[in-house]
Write a protein that holds these residues in place. Structure first.
Motif, short mmCIF file in Angstrom:
data_model
loop_
_atom_site.label_atom_id
_atom_site.label_comp_id
_atom_site.label_asym_id
_atom_site.label_seq_id
_atom_site.Cartn_x
_atom_site.Cartn_y
_atom_site.Cartn_z
N LEU A 51 -2.71 -30.05 -69.85
CA LEU A 51 -3.63 -29.40 -70.79
C LEU A 51 -3.66 -27.91 -70.55
O LEU A 51 -3.68 -27.45 -69.41
N ARG A 52 -3.69 -27.15 -71.63
CA ARG A 52 -3.76 -25.69 -71.55
C ARG A 52 -4.70 -25.15 -72.61
O ARG A 52 -4.74 -25.65 -73.74
N LEU A 53 -5.45 -24.14 -72.23
CA LEU A 53 -6.25 -23.38 -73.19
C LEU A 53 -5.43 -22.17 -73.59
O LEU A 53 -4.88 -21.47 -72.74
N VAL A 54 -5.34 -21.94 -74.89
CA VAL A 54 -4.56 -20.83 -75.42
C VAL A 54 -5.51 -19.93 -76.21
O VAL A 54 -6.16 -20.40 -77.15
N PRO A 55 -5.61 -18.64 -75.84
CA PRO A 55 -6.52 -17.74 -76.57
C PRO A 55 -6.01 -17.48 -77.98
O PRO A 55 -4.81 -17.67 -78.26
N PRO A 56 -6.89 -17.03 -78.87
CA PRO A 56 -6.50 -16.84 -80.28
C PRO A 56 -5.25 -15.99 -80.49
O PRO A 56 -4.40 -16.33 -81.31
N GLU A 57 -5.09 -14.93 -79.72
CA GLU A 57 -3.96 -14.02 -79.93
C GLU A 57 -2.63 -14.61 -79.46
O GLU A 57 -1.57 -14.04 -79.73
N GLU A 58 -2.66 -15.73 -78.77
CA GLU A 58 -1.43 -16.36 -78.27
C GLU A 58 -1.06 -17.63 -79.02
O GLU A 58 -0.08 -18.29 -78.67
N THR A 59 -1.82 -17.99 -80.05
CA THR A 59 -1.58 -19.28 -80.70
C THR A 59 -0.24 -19.36 -81.42
O THR A 59 0.28 -20.46 -81.62
N ALA A 60 0.34 -18.23 -81.78
CA ALA A 60 1.66 -18.26 -82.43
C ALA A 60 2.72 -18.82 -81.49
O ALA A 60 3.76 -19.30 -81.95
N ALA A 61 2.48 -18.80 -80.19
CA ALA A 61 3.45 -19.30 -79.21
C ALA A 61 3.40 -20.81 -79.05
O ALA A 61 4.26 -21.39 -78.39
N ILE A 62 2.40 -21.46 -79.66
CA ILE A 62 2.29 -22.92 -79.54
C ILE A 62 3.40 -23.56 -80.37
O ILE A 62 3.53 -23.28 -81.56
N PRO A 63 4.23 -24.40 -79.75
CA PRO A 63 5.29 -25.07 -80.52
C PRO A 63 4.68 -25.89 -81.67
O PRO A 63 3.60 -26.47 -81.53
N GLU A 64 5.36 -25.90 -82.79
CA GLU A 64 4.84 -26.58 -83.99
C GLU A 64 4.54 -28.05 -83.75
O GLU A 64 3.60 -28.59 -84.32
N ASP A 65 5.33 -28.70 -82.91
CA ASP A 65 5.15 -30.13 -82.69
C ASP A 65 4.16 -30.46 -81.56
O ASP A 65 3.93 -31.62 -81.26
N ALA A 66 3.56 -29.43 -80.97
CA ALA A 66 2.62 -29.66 -79.86
C ALA A 66 1.30 -30.23 -80.37
O ALA A 66 0.79 -29.81 -81.40
N GLU A 67 0.77 -31.17 -79.63
CA GLU A 67 -0.56 -31.71 -79.94
C GLU A 67 -1.58 -30.64 -79.56
O GLU A 67 -1.53 -30.07 -78.48
N ARG A 68 -2.53 -30.37 -80.48
CA ARG A 68 -3.50 -29.30 -80.25
C ARG A 68 -4.79 -29.58 -81.00
O ARG A 68 -4.79 -30.33 -81.97
N ILE A 69 -5.83 -28.92 -80.53
CA ILE A 69 -7.13 -29.00 -81.20
C ILE A 69 -7.81 -27.64 -81.03
O ILE A 69 -7.81 -27.07 -79.93
N PRO A 70 -8.37 -27.09 -82.12
CA PRO A 70 -9.09 -25.83 -81.99
C PRO A 70 -10.38 -26.06 -81.20
O PRO A 70 -11.03 -27.10 -81.36
N VAL A 71 -10.69 -25.12 -80.32
CA VAL A 71 -11.90 -25.25 -79.50
C VAL A 71 -12.67 -23.94 -79.48
O VAL A 71 -12.07 -22.86 -79.47
N PRO A 72 -13.99 -24.03 -79.49
CA PRO A 72 -14.80 -22.82 -79.39
C PRO A 72 -14.95 -22.43 -77.92
O PRO A 72 -15.33 -23.26 -77.09
N LEU A 73 -14.62 -21.21 -77.59
CA LEU A 73 -14.83 -20.72 -76.23
C LEU A 73 -15.90 -19.64 -76.29
O LEU A 73 -15.89 -18.80 -77.20
#
Length: 140
Positions: A51-73
């Motif tokens: 599991l990894r938390l990715v900040p908003p400015e880095e979300t473009a680096a998330i692979p398209e096929d990666a499982e993800r969920i938006p979270v409020p920090l």
């Protein structure tokens, strides 16, 4: 860019993506029903090393096929995530910038040094609580 941080289940293709949730302390989002249900659907626990938390400015680096969920920090959680992602020399400067709020002497010098080292003006303003226009004025 999105305004949301993401909780991502990483694969071998993206080992350097984001930071483990523990890097943000104990993020409140990890206890929400949506995140709990997502974790259960993925078959992982909150302590999973994938599991990894990715900040908003880095979300473009998330692979398209990666499982993800938006979270409020929260603001402090997001500051900690970004701090862990910063290169070591900038991370030390960011620690000083966080302490800036209680500093009396050397405030201007610290801002100038941070900007010269490459800490973006918006990040300096976020860490110090200074107005962004003040920080940008110091960069000139």
């Amino acid at each position: 860019m999105t305004d949301d941080a993401y909780l991502v289940l990483i694969t071998d293709a993206a080992p350097d993506l984001g930071v483990p949730p523990a890097a943000a302390g104990e993020p409140a989002c990890m206890e929400t029903p949506a995140v709990r249900a997502w974790l259960q659907a993925q078959g992982v626990s909150v302590t999973s090393p994938h599991l990894r938390l990715v900040p908003p400015e880095e979300t473009a680096a998330i692979p398209e096929d990666a499982e993800r969920i938006p979270v409020p920090l929260g603001e402090e959680e997001l500051i900690r995530v970004r701090h862990h992602l910063a290169p070591e020399n900038l991370a030390r400067l960011e620690e000083e910038l966080l302490a800036y709020r209680s500093r009396v002497d050397g405030r201007d010098a610290l801002l100038t040094r941070a900007l010269a080292a490459g800490v973006p003006a918006h990040r300096v303003a976020e860490l110090t609580g200074e107005d962004l226009s003040v920080v940008k004025g110091m960069a000139r």
